[in-house]
Design an enzyme around this catalytic site. Structure first.
Site, PDB file in Angstrom:
ATOM      1  N   CYS A 269       0.832  -1.216   0.000  1.00  0.00           N
ATOM      2  CA  CYS A 269       0.000   0.000   0.000  1.00  0.00           C
ATOM      3  C   CYS A 269       0.866   1.265   0.000  1.00  0.00           C
ATOM      4  O   CYS A 269       1.441   1.609  -1.016  1.00  0.00           O
ATOM      5  CB  CYS A 269      -0.977  -0.029   1.180  1.00  0.00           C
ATOM      6  SG  CYS A 269      -2.391   1.071   0.963  1.00  0.00           S
ATOM      7  N   HIS A 359      -3.934  -5.110  -0.011  1.00  0.00           N
ATOM      8  CA  HIS A 359      -3.622  -5.686   1.294  1.00  0.00           C
ATOM      9  C   HIS A 359      -3.701  -7.210   1.267  1.00  0.00           C
ATOM     10  O   HIS A 359      -4.759  -7.793   1.510  1.00  0.00           O
ATOM     11  CB  HIS A 359      -4.587  -5.142   2.353  1.00  0.00           C
ATOM     12  CG  HIS A 359      -4.376  -3.693   2.658  1.00  0.00           C
ATOM     13  ND1 HIS A 359      -3.632  -3.246   3.727  1.00  0.00           N
ATOM     14  CD2 HIS A 359      -4.788  -2.579   1.999  1.00  0.00           C
ATOM     15  CE1 HIS A 359      -3.606  -1.921   3.729  1.00  0.00           C
ATOM     16  NE2 HIS A 359      -4.298  -1.502   2.689  1.00  0.00           N
ATOM     17  N   GLU A 361      -2.628  -9.171   3.456  1.00  0.00           N
ATOM     18  CA  GLU A 361      -2.841  -9.688   4.808  1.00  0.00           C
ATOM     19  C   GLU A 361      -4.300  -9.572   5.236  1.00  0.00           C
ATOM     20  O   GLU A 361      -4.643  -9.836   6.391  1.00  0.00           O
ATOM     21  CB  GLU A 361      -1.961  -8.915   5.801  1.00  0.00           C
ATOM     22  CG  GLU A 361      -2.518  -7.587   6.272  1.00  0.00           C
ATOM     23  CD  GLU A 361      -2.609  -6.507   5.204  1.00  0.00           C
ATOM     24  OE1 GLU A 361      -3.313  -5.521   5.417  1.00  0.00           O
ATOM     25  OE2 GLU A 361      -1.975  -6.647   4.141  1.00  0.00           O
TER      26      GLU A 361
END
Length: 385
Positions: A269, A359, A361
């Site tokens: 990001c 993202h 994760e």
């Protein structure tokens, strides 16, 4: 910037009026939700139908007023296991139909109660579909939420909104990052050590690395190159975070030193935007950004399309057509958003470095891109070999 007044919850809920005022003069009226008071920020919308607790606690939302496009919010309440950081970071919260009573076996309190407890001013009963369409047409803009028994005149509220700071030019990462280094130990056998620069890191990120045998040293945003290499890292990670990447000169300088030393590097990001700047590319502000958990991205190295989680209002201005030359060798755009062709990833061809704009994760999901942590491990394995 928020001022809140707790008041009597029984009097406040569903009774006190609230007004949302956009900087272009558009006004939406509703009811107080969460804390009662006044708040300002940048109005953005999130398209996720779930994961509101993770959204609220994502440091990347610092100084943003989040509009939820899903009509029903708060159904599962708030638990103590899912936050991505130690607090709620959004400047304000906008929902259409808040849950009257949360229902989930892990719920400890309602979303309304949690917003009130942390002093986050919100508004409910708003036509969020109309508000989202307005932001799509006009772009993200400054906004104010005003709630209470008595409210200023609309002209006075609009003037306050227009005096609030803009997101463009905002240097915010140091405001949300850790002040002290901390360590997330590897799960099971320790295989690698990673220095992670915290620009607004989410709790799930070091956890995903720890699951792969990585001991993660999370460093402040102000960490120097000497701080990074003091932990003797096998790899260096640059996290997500809020603000305008054009202001992030210090992280860019640190990243260039990492590239010079050819240490395996991974950015997510804000970290992707930092890599773009380090390579010599510009960044720019998107009209209304990408936010939510249902964004289609193509991995151009495999052709695979992933459903991904996003939270970014800025993007890297890199060429999509073939490798480009940089001071650190050739780089290619590795991932692209299928909605609008925005650059969603970069990969160096001559050094062990890559990044993605979204993202991998993601909690509560999707998990289509979790393989990127394995790619990072492969880079570190290759460097050792």
């Amino acid at each position: 910037m928020t001022t809140s007044h707790q008041g009597n919850p029984s009097q406040r809920k569903g009774a006190l009026p609230a007004v949302l005022v956009l900087e272009d003069g558009r006004v939406f009226r509703g009811r107080a939700y969460g804390a009662v008071g006044t708040t300002f920020g940048e109005a953005v919308f999130s398209t996720g139908m779930t994961g509101y607790q993770e959204t609220l606690t994502d440091p990347s939302y610092h100084r943003q007023v989040v509009v939820m496009t899903a009509p029903h919010v708060g159904n599962t309440g708030v638990n103590d296991e899912d936050p991505e950081s130690s607090r709620i970071w959004v400047a304000g919260y906008v929902v259409r139909d808040p849950a009257r009573t949360p229902s989930n076996w892990r719920s400890r309190r309602s979303l309304d109660e949690e917003l009130e407890r942390q002093g986050v001013v919100g508004i409910s009963g708003v036509d969020t579909r109309a508000l989202t369409r307005h932001l799509r047409e006009r772009g993200a803009m400054r906004v104010g939420i005003f709630s209470g028994a008595t409210l200023p005149e609309e002209a006075a509220m609009l003037e306050q909104v227009r005096q609030a700071p803009e997101m463009a030019g905002a240097d915010l990462s140091a405001e949300v990052a850790t002040k002290e280094t901390y360590v997330v130990p590897a799960v099971g056998e320790k295989k690698y050590t990673v220095a992670a620069i915290d620009l607004g890191i989410k709790g799930m990120t070091p956890h995903r690395m720890a699951e792969r045998g990585i001991e993660v040293h999370v460093l402040p945003a102000t960490a120097t190159v000497e701080d990074v290499y003091a932990v003797n890292p096998d790899g260096v990670f640059f996290s997500n975070g809020p603000g305008d990447p054009s202001t992030a000169d210090h992280p860019v300088a640190v990243m260039r030193e990492v590239l010079e030393r050819k240490t395996p590097l991974f950015g997510i990001c804000f970290g992707n935007q930092i890599l773009g700047r380090a390579l010599g590319f510009g960044t720019y502000k998107l009209k209304y950004g990408h936010r939510g958990i249902n964004q289609p991205v193509q991995d151009r190295t495999t052709g695979k399309v992933e459903v991904t989680a996003h939270n970014h209002g800025f993007a890297v201005d890199a060429p999509l057509d073939g490798p480009a030359d940089t001071p650190y060798g050739r780089v290619e755009v590795s991932h692209v958003c299928l909605n609008d062709d925005v650059v969603e990833g970069l990969r160096l061809l001559d050094r062990p470095a890559f990044s993605v704009q979204y993202h991998p994760e993601a909690a509560a999901g999707p998990h289509d891109a979790a393989y990127l942590f394995d790619r990072f491990v492969s880079l570190m394995e290759g460097q050792r070999a």
